[in-house]
Design a protein around this motif. Structure first.
Motif, PDB file in Angstrom:
ATOM      1  N   GLU A  36       5.422   4.604   8.426  1.00 31.31           N
ATOM      2  CA  GLU A  36       4.792   6.027   8.780  1.00 31.31           C
ATOM      3  C   GLU A  36       4.056   6.782   8.119  1.00 31.31           C
ATOM      4  OE1 GLU A  36       8.887   6.008   5.674  1.00 31.31           O
ATOM      5  OE2 GLU A  36       8.406   4.724   7.362  1.00 31.31           O
ATOM      6  N   TYR A  37       3.679   6.091   6.898  1.00 33.68           N
ATOM      7  CA  TYR A  37       2.280   6.561   6.477  1.00 33.68           C
ATOM      8  C   TYR A  37       1.144   6.137   6.968  1.00 33.68           C
ATOM      9  CZ  TYR A  37       5.703   7.769   3.620  1.00 33.68           C
ATOM     10  OH  TYR A  37       7.251   8.234   2.519  1.00 33.68           O
ATOM     11  N   TYR A  38       1.434   5.721   8.377  1.00 32.92           N
ATOM     12  CA  TYR A  38      -0.518   5.614   9.354  1.00 32.92           C
ATOM     13  C   TYR A  38      -1.300   6.451   9.551  1.00 32.92           C
ATOM     14  CZ  TYR A  38       0.621   0.532   8.927  1.00 32.92           C
ATOM     15  OH  TYR A  38       0.736  -1.182   8.582  1.00 32.92           O
ATOM     16  N   GLN A  39      -2.657   6.914   9.236  1.00 34.18           N
ATOM     17  CA  GLN A  39      -2.922   8.100   9.929  1.00 34.18           C
ATOM     18  C   GLN A  39      -3.934   7.761  11.287  1.00 34.18           C
ATOM     19  OE1 GLN A  39      -5.766   9.754   6.456  1.00 34.18           O
ATOM     20  NE2 GLN A  39      -4.254   9.773   5.405  1.00 34.18           N
ATOM     21  N   ASP A  40      -4.143   7.943  11.673  1.00 36.42           N
ATOM     22  CA  ASP A  40      -4.863   8.258  13.238  1.00 36.42           C
ATOM     23  C   ASP A  40      -6.372   8.235  13.109  1.00 36.42           C
ATOM     24  OD1 ASP A  40      -5.627  11.110  12.710  1.00 36.42           O
ATOM     25  OD2 ASP A  40      -3.727  11.465  13.844  1.00 36.42           O
ATOM     26  N   LEU A  41      -7.376   8.115  13.965  1.00 33.23           N
ATOM     27  CA  LEU A  41      -8.449   7.646  13.689  1.00 33.23           C
ATOM     28  C   LEU A  41      -9.395   9.417  13.278  1.00 33.23           C
ATOM     29  CD1 LEU A  41      -9.708   5.599  16.385  1.00 33.23           C
ATOM     30  CD2 LEU A  41      -9.308   5.556  14.238  1.00 33.23           C
ATOM     31  N   GLU A  42      -8.583  10.549  14.294  1.00 40.33           N
ATOM     32  CA  GLU A  42      -8.950  11.982  13.294  1.00 40.33           C
ATOM     33  C   GLU A  42      -8.638  12.244  11.946  1.00 40.33           C
ATOM     34  OE1 GLU A  42     -11.362  14.635  13.755  1.00 40.33           O
ATOM     35  OE2 GLU A  42     -11.602  13.330  15.682  1.00 40.33           O
ATOM     36  N   ALA A  43      -7.574  11.685  11.527  1.00 40.12           N
ATOM     37  CA  ALA A  43      -7.559  12.549  10.529  1.00 40.12           C
ATOM     38  C   ALA A  43      -7.928  11.286   8.752  1.00 40.12           C
ATOM     39  CB  ALA A  43      -6.058  12.357   9.740  1.00 40.12           C
ATOM     40  N   GLN A  44      -8.302   9.971   9.222  1.00 40.64           N
ATOM     41  CA  GLN A  44      -9.093   8.757   8.478  1.00 40.64           C
ATOM     42  C   GLN A  44     -10.700   9.322   8.452  1.00 40.64           C
ATOM     43  OE1 GLN A  44      -8.571   4.829   9.891  1.00 40.64           O
ATOM     44  NE2 GLN A  44      -7.174   5.352  10.564  1.00 40.64           N
ATOM     45  N   LYS A  45     -11.598   9.712  10.163  1.00 33.04           N
ATOM     46  CA  LYS A  45     -12.749  11.033   9.768  1.00 33.04           C
ATOM     47  C   LYS A  45     -12.703  12.002   8.951  1.00 33.04           C
ATOM     48  CE  LYS A  45     -15.868  12.781  13.391  1.00 33.04           C
ATOM     49  NZ  LYS A  45     -16.213  12.968  14.669  1.00 33.04           N
ATOM     50  N   GLU A  46     -12.119  12.780   9.401  1.00 31.74           N
ATOM     51  CA  GLU A  46     -12.018  13.234   7.848  1.00 31.74           C
ATOM     52  C   GLU A  46     -11.906  12.946   6.253  1.00 31.74           C
ATOM     53  OE1 GLU A  46      -8.391  16.050   8.070  1.00 31.74           O
ATOM     54  OE2 GLU A  46      -9.209  17.202   9.811  1.00 31.74           O
ATOM     55  N   ARG A  47     -11.209  11.710   6.264  1.00 30.84           N
ATOM     56  CA  ARG A  47     -11.828  10.714   4.985  1.00 30.84           C
ATOM     57  C   ARG A  47     -13.414  10.383   4.575  1.00 30.84           C
ATOM     58  NH1 ARG A  47      -9.615  10.802  -0.327  1.00 30.84           N
ATOM     59  NH2 ARG A  47      -9.867   8.474  -1.425  1.00 30.84           N
ATOM     60  N   HIS A 132      -8.040  -0.447   6.823  1.00 30.72           N
ATOM     61  CA  HIS A 132      -7.909   0.847   7.296  1.00 30.72           C
ATOM     62  C   HIS A 132      -7.282   0.658   8.969  1.00 30.72           C
ATOM     63  CE1 HIS A 132     -10.284   2.874   4.911  1.00 30.72           C
ATOM     64  NE2 HIS A 132     -10.886   1.994   5.248  1.00 30.72           N
ATOM     65  N   LEU A 133      -7.079  -1.234   8.821  1.00 28.28           N
ATOM     66  CA  LEU A 133      -6.329  -0.995  10.560  1.00 28.28           C
ATOM     67  C   LEU A 133      -5.070  -1.502  10.601  1.00 28.28           C
ATOM     68  CD1 LEU A 133      -8.757  -4.390  11.250  1.00 28.28           C
ATOM     69  CD2 LEU A 133      -8.475  -2.016  12.049  1.00 28.28           C
ATOM     70  N   HIS A 134      -4.534  -0.695  11.189  1.00 31.08           N
ATOM     71  CA  HIS A 134      -2.785  -0.637  12.025  1.00 31.08           C
ATOM     72  C   HIS A 134      -2.824  -2.378  12.393  1.00 31.08           C
ATOM     73  CE1 HIS A 134      -3.075   4.018  12.442  1.00 31.08           C
ATOM     74  NE2 HIS A 134      -3.770   3.540  12.001  1.00 31.08           N
ATOM     75  N   GLN A 135      -3.150  -2.299  12.619  1.00 34.23           N
ATOM     76  CA  GLN A 135      -3.140  -4.702  14.093  1.00 34.23           C
ATOM     77  C   GLN A 135      -3.791  -5.217  13.187  1.00 34.23           C
ATOM     78  OE1 GLN A 135      -2.210  -2.820  18.007  1.00 34.23           O
ATOM     79  NE2 GLN A 135      -0.715  -3.175  17.389  1.00 34.23           N
ATOM     80  N   PRO A 136      -3.888  -5.739  12.020  1.00 32.69           N
ATOM     81  CA  PRO A 136      -4.957  -6.168  11.638  1.00 32.69           C
ATOM     82  C   PRO A 136      -5.144  -7.897  12.275  1.00 32.69           C
ATOM     83  CG  PRO A 136      -3.103  -6.808   9.249  1.00 32.69           C
ATOM     84  CD  PRO A 136      -3.202  -5.590  10.830  1.00 32.69           C
ATOM     85  N   TYR A 172      -7.485   0.666  -5.618  1.00 31.74           N
ATOM     86  CA  TYR A 172      -7.447   0.694  -4.123  1.00 31.74           C
ATOM     87  C   TYR A 172      -6.371   1.529  -2.899  1.00 31.74           C
ATOM     88  CZ  TYR A 172     -10.176  -2.011  -0.318  1.00 31.74           C
ATOM     89  OH  TYR A 172     -11.162  -2.488   0.648  1.00 31.74           O
ATOM     90  N   PRO A 173      -5.313   1.720  -3.426  1.00 34.14           N
ATOM     91  CA  PRO A 173      -4.051   2.111  -2.613  1.00 34.14           C
ATOM     92  C   PRO A 173      -4.012   3.560  -3.104  1.00 34.14           C
ATOM     93  CG  PRO A 173      -2.759  -0.138  -3.874  1.00 34.14           C
ATOM     94  CD  PRO A 173      -4.566   0.789  -4.509  1.00 34.14           C
ATOM     95  N   GLN A 174      -4.661   4.620  -3.905  1.00 33.47           N
ATOM     96  CA  GLN A 174      -4.851   5.728  -3.757  1.00 33.47           C
ATOM     97  C   GLN A 174      -5.933   6.671  -2.956  1.00 33.47           C
ATOM     98  OE1 GLN A 174      -6.440   6.568  -7.523  1.00 33.47           O
ATOM     99  NE2 GLN A 174      -5.454   4.595  -8.925  1.00 33.47           N
ATOM    100  N   ASP A 175      -6.372   5.646  -2.212  1.00 40.40           N
ATOM    101  CA  ASP A 175      -7.319   5.614  -0.891  1.00 40.40           C
ATOM    102  C   ASP A 175      -6.435   6.441   0.464  1.00 40.40           C
ATOM    103  OD1 ASP A 175      -8.449   6.591   1.418  1.00 40.40           O
ATOM    104  OD2 ASP A 175     -10.771   5.175   0.773  1.00 40.40           O
ATOM    105  N   PRO A 176      -5.901   7.007   1.550  1.00 39.41           N
ATOM    106  CA  PRO A 176      -4.884   6.940   1.932  1.00 39.41           C
ATOM    107  C   PRO A 176      -4.709   6.664   3.086  1.00 39.41           C
ATOM    108  CG  PRO A 176      -5.534   9.108   2.218  1.00 39.41           C
ATOM    109  CD  PRO A 176      -6.363   8.162   0.843  1.00 39.41           C
ATOM    110  N   THR A 177      -5.803   5.875   2.597  1.00 36.59           N
ATOM    111  CA  THR A 177      -6.226   5.543   4.610  1.00 36.59           C
ATOM    112  C   THR A 177      -6.346   4.258   4.591  1.00 36.59           C
ATOM    113  OG1 THR A 177      -9.086   5.197   3.964  1.00 36.59           O
ATOM    114  CG2 THR A 177      -8.182   7.303   5.578  1.00 36.59           C
TER     115      THR A 177
END
Length: 212
Positions: A36-47, A132-136, A172-177
């Motif tokens: 539920e904490y995974y981010q979409d590409l747009e949110a990742q791009k902001e980071r 960053h991968l949802h499906q590594p 490392y996990p401190q980056d939300p992406t």
């Protein structure tokens, strides 16, 4: 919840500061954040847009050179390469070109239309992408499919310590992406799953595998 890599049962723990749930697989030593904490590409791009990656910066160039200094002696004579998830710049591809290796590059955010599905490569490199991968597992299989027989897949991503107490303090996990976390053993399990050879790792953040 079962592991996304090897399908074994995981143990769940909660990060003390963020209260985010993580799942830890003892079988392949993979850790993943609750989906539920995974981010979409747009949110990742902001980071990602906050990153100041200058191709002329000596430190940035040295960062990639350390990766190549580990990888290139292990892969022998390669002629073609793909930088998968290159980010905004194509510096790694340019450094490979300087080594006499023709290199394409792709990034789903900044260079989304550069993949040629008909091409196969001697070497695929991917630096600071897999976390960053949802499906590594699916991406791993896809990249193997883009390699010629005998080709190499080289990945850089920070390895966790496999101890939940240490993970709580890890930067490392401190980056939300950053949502999924690996050990060399995780990639060994992926190699067994897809019938490729685990070549080498540096014990910290780099791993090389070969398609057979």
């Amino acid at each position: 919840m079962n592991c996304h890599i090897c399908q074994q049962e995981t143990t769940v723990f909660t990060h003390e500061k963020t209260e985010i749930k993580y799942y830890h697989c003892n079988a392949c030593e993979y850790i993943f954040k609750s989906p539920e904490y995974y981010q979409d590409l747009e949110a990742q791009k902001e980071r990602y847009n906050l990153h100041e990656n200058n191709e002329e910066d000596a430190g940035y160039r040295a960062y990639f050179q350390r990766f190549l200094d580990f990888v290139l002696p292990c892969v022998g004579e390669v002629q073609t390469a793909l930088d998968f998830g290159c980010g905004r710049t194509s510096l790694l591809a340019k450094l490979l070109e300087k080594e006499g290796i023709s290199c394409d590059y792709y990034d789903p955010i900044y260079h989304p239309h550069t993949l040629d599905d008909s091409r196969k490569y001697d070497l695929i490199v991917s630096t600071e992408v897999f976390e960053h991968l949802h499906q590594p597992k699916e991406v791993f299989e896809n990249l193997l499919g883009r390699l010629d027989k005998g080709g190499y897949l080289a990945i850089q991503t920070e390895f966790h310590s496999n101890e939940q107490a240490s993970f709580q303090k890890w930067w490392y996990p401190q980056d939300p992406t950053h949502i999924v976390f690996f050990r060399a053993k995780t990639f060994e399990v992926l190699c067994k799953t897809f019938g490729c050879v685990f070549v080498s790792d540096n014990g910290k953040n780099m791993v090389i595998m070969q398609k057979v």
